[in-house]
Design an enzyme around this catalytic site. Structure first.
Site, mmCIF file in Angstrom:
data_model
loop_
_atom_site.group_PDB
_atom_site.id
_atom_site.type_symbol
_atom_site.label_atom_id
_atom_site.label_comp_id
_atom_site.label_asym_id
_atom_site.label_seq_id
_atom_site.Cartn_x
_atom_site.Cartn_y
_atom_site.Cartn_z
ATOM 1 N N MET A 109 -3.952 8.547 5.093
ATOM 2 C CA MET A 109 -4.053 8.392 6.551
ATOM 3 C C MET A 109 -3.676 9.712 7.225
ATOM 4 O O MET A 109 -3.330 9.729 8.420
ATOM 5 C CB MET A 109 -3.160 7.246 7.023
ATOM 6 C CG MET A 109 -3.603 5.899 6.430
ATOM 7 S SD MET A 109 -3.105 4.481 7.389
ATOM 8 C CE MET A 109 -1.343 4.640 7.344
ATOM 9 N N GLY A 110 -3.703 10.814 6.466
ATOM 10 C CA GLY A 110 -3.416 12.125 7.052
ATOM 11 C C GLY A 110 -1.926 12.361 7.213
ATOM 12 O O GLY A 110 -1.106 11.681 6.594
ATOM 13 N N ALA A 111 -1.577 13.362 8.079
ATOM 14 C CA ALA A 111 -0.189 13.847 8.199
ATOM 15 C C ALA A 111 0.316 14.173 6.785
ATOM 16 O O ALA A 111 1.350 13.677 6.349
ATOM 17 C CB ALA A 111 0.702 12.823 8.902
ATOM 18 N N LEU A 112 -0.449 15.001 6.129
ATOM 19 C CA LEU A 112 -0.264 15.199 4.688
ATOM 20 C C LEU A 112 1.033 15.941 4.372
ATOM 21 O O LEU A 112 1.440 16.855 5.084
ATOM 22 C CB LEU A 112 -1.462 15.974 4.123
ATOM 23 C CG LEU A 112 -2.828 15.319 4.353
ATOM 24 C CD1 LEU A 112 -3.938 16.180 3.750
ATOM 25 C CD2 LEU A 112 -2.878 13.910 3.775
ATOM 26 N N HIS A 116 1.133 13.642 -0.885
ATOM 27 C CA HIS A 116 -0.334 13.546 -0.876
ATOM 28 C C HIS A 116 -0.940 14.659 -1.734
ATOM 29 O O HIS A 116 -1.916 14.436 -2.456
ATOM 30 C CB HIS A 116 -0.886 13.710 0.548
ATOM 31 C CG HIS A 116 -0.473 12.629 1.500
ATOM 32 N ND1 HIS A 116 0.348 12.857 2.580
ATOM 33 C CD2 HIS A 116 -0.792 11.311 1.534
ATOM 34 C CE1 HIS A 116 0.523 11.734 3.254
ATOM 35 N NE2 HIS A 116 -0.151 10.774 2.639
ATOM 36 N N GLU A 125 2.968 6.036 -6.140
ATOM 37 C CA GLU A 125 3.856 4.930 -6.540
ATOM 38 C C GLU A 125 4.884 4.610 -5.464
ATOM 39 O O GLU A 125 5.569 3.600 -5.555
ATOM 40 C CB GLU A 125 4.590 5.287 -7.839
ATOM 41 C CG GLU A 125 3.722 5.171 -9.064
ATOM 42 C CD GLU A 125 4.485 5.426 -10.348
ATOM 43 O OE1 GLU A 125 5.670 5.836 -10.286
ATOM 44 O OE2 GLU A 125 3.891 5.228 -11.420
ATOM 45 N N LYS A 126 5.024 5.465 -4.447
ATOM 46 C CA LYS A 126 5.968 5.141 -3.376
ATOM 47 C C LYS A 126 5.579 3.814 -2.736
ATOM 48 O O LYS A 126 6.415 2.986 -2.424
ATOM 49 C CB LYS A 126 6.005 6.248 -2.329
ATOM 50 C CG LYS A 126 7.252 6.180 -1.487
ATOM 51 C CD LYS A 126 7.049 6.711 -0.125
ATOM 52 C CE LYS A 126 6.546 5.613 0.737
ATOM 53 N NZ LYS A 126 6.185 5.881 2.061
ATOM 54 N N SER A 160 7.227 10.873 2.977
ATOM 55 C CA SER A 160 6.440 9.905 3.733
ATOM 56 C C SER A 160 6.083 10.540 5.073
ATOM 57 O O SER A 160 6.907 11.261 5.660
ATOM 58 C CB SER A 160 7.271 8.643 3.968
ATOM 59 O OG SER A 160 6.703 7.881 5.006
HETATM 60 O O1 PAF Z 1 -1.248 4.610 1.621
HETATM 61 C C1 PAF Z 1 -1.959 4.892 2.608
HETATM 62 O O2 PAF Z 1 -1.909 5.991 3.172
HETATM 63 C C2 PAF Z 1 -2.927 3.837 3.141
HETATM 64 O O3 PAF Z 1 -2.392 2.556 3.040
HETATM 65 C C3 PAF Z 1 -4.314 3.902 2.478
HETATM 66 C C4 PAF Z 1 -4.238 3.603 1.002
HETATM 67 C C5 PAF Z 1 -4.925 5.288 2.697
HETATM 68 C C6 PAF Z 1 -5.244 2.859 3.130
HETATM 69 O O4 PAF Z 1 -5.385 3.084 4.500
#
Ligand code: PAF
Length: 294
Positions: free
Chosen positions: A41-44, A48, A159-160, A196
């Site tokens: 969902m971005g905000a990497l 990520h 896994e978080k 996160s």
């Molecule tokens: O873990 C996330 O960032 C979201 O739940 C996902 C898997 C991209 C689905 O929107």
């Protein structure tokens, strides 16, 4: 047939439609390359980027999707304030050797008339499923769509979000989606806090308290692993420890089996301790493995 859009952010190729995404992936497959998808969902953050690294270890190409999925947020959740930074994310993805960013709009993902959703079973009902009604149905629906849209060979998830990883495994298995789901270990800050995007919400005093969640999980897993305490007593002590540390509310701390995430009353096989707790308006989740004594 339409040609690829050719959009770039910095050096990163970006597509925003299913058709453009499929054209890229199909061309790679024709050339004999394998493809990993990393849904986000971005905000990497580094967590990520570890998924992208794993994707590139397993496959020749990595596609990252960024889509803040409205259907997995409840009415009082943080959908509108969820951090969004496409340009910053793109720069990080270039450094991680990502090959393509897929960033669809809401209209591409949920066009007018959209009506079909994925229903999740028992594994999605407890823990986060209990505290966030509808959340996993939203996740399963969007992940199913992303997997079918991208037609990648592998998809990587952290896994978080341990229960999410289980829900996705179940969904892929039940719906016969031909893809390998790869779980990737949690990346942590030096003080143990699981990375996160929501950590950005924490005030400095809350950020100082936050690592207590992982400290509690680790010490609880160690004590259970040494057979020093019963699961029930350990869970009670864990909740008390979090409240003492300054967490405002505890949704759950539970020791579960690793198949169905059902509660274990004895650690007589490998399990997982999962927790969700609040610091003000920010909800943090984390989990660690727990092994039987001896
Ligand atoms: O873990 C996330 O960032 C979201 O739940 C996902 C898997 C991209 C689905 O929107």
């Amino acid at each position: 047939m339409k040609r690829n859009s050719g959009e770039k952010i910095g050096k990163l190729a970006v597509v925003r439609t299913v058709a453009d995404l499929r054209r890229h992936v199909a061309a790679w497959h024709r050339a004999g390359d394998t493809v990993a998808l990393v849904p986000t969902m971005g905000a990497l953050h580094a967590g990520h980027l570890a998924l992208v690294t794993r994707g590139k270890e397993l496959c020749d190409r990595a596609v990252v999707s960024i889509f803040v999925n409205p259907t997995q947020f409840g009415p009082n959740d943080d959908f509108t304030r969820y951090p969004r930074d496409e340009a910053g994310d793109a720069a990080k993805l270039v450094r991680s050797r990502c090959d393509l960013l897929y960033a669809p709009g809401v209209g591409e993902m949920y066009p007018a008339g959209f009506a079909t959703t994925v229903t999740t079973g028992a594994i999605a009902e407890r823990l986060d499923g209990h505290f966030r009604p509808g959340h996993f149905a939203g996740v399963a629906t969007v992940v199913t769509k992303l997997l079918l849209q991208a037609q990648a060979d592998v998809a990587c998830f952290g896994e978080k979000d341990y229960q999410q990883l289980h829900v996705i495994h179940r969904c892929v298995c039940d719906l016969d989606i031909a893809i390998h789901i790869e779980g990737v270990p949690t990346v942590r800050e030096p003080d143990g806090l699981a990375m996160s995007s929501r950590n950005a919400y924490l005030t400095p005093p809350q950020r100082a308290i936050a690592p207590a969640l992982h400290r509690m999980l680790r010490s609880t897993a160690e004590r259970l692993g040494r057979g020093e305490t019963s699961v029930a007593a350990a869970m009670e002590a864990a909740i008390a420890e979090l409240l003492r540390a300054g967490f405002s509310k505890i949704d759950y701390v539970e020791t579960c089996d690793v198949q169905m995430l059902l509660p274990l009353d004895r650690v007589d096989r490998p399990g997982r301790i999962l927790a969700a707790a609040w610091l003000g308006t920010t909800r943090l989740i984390d989990n660690v493995p727990v092994l039987p004594a001896g």
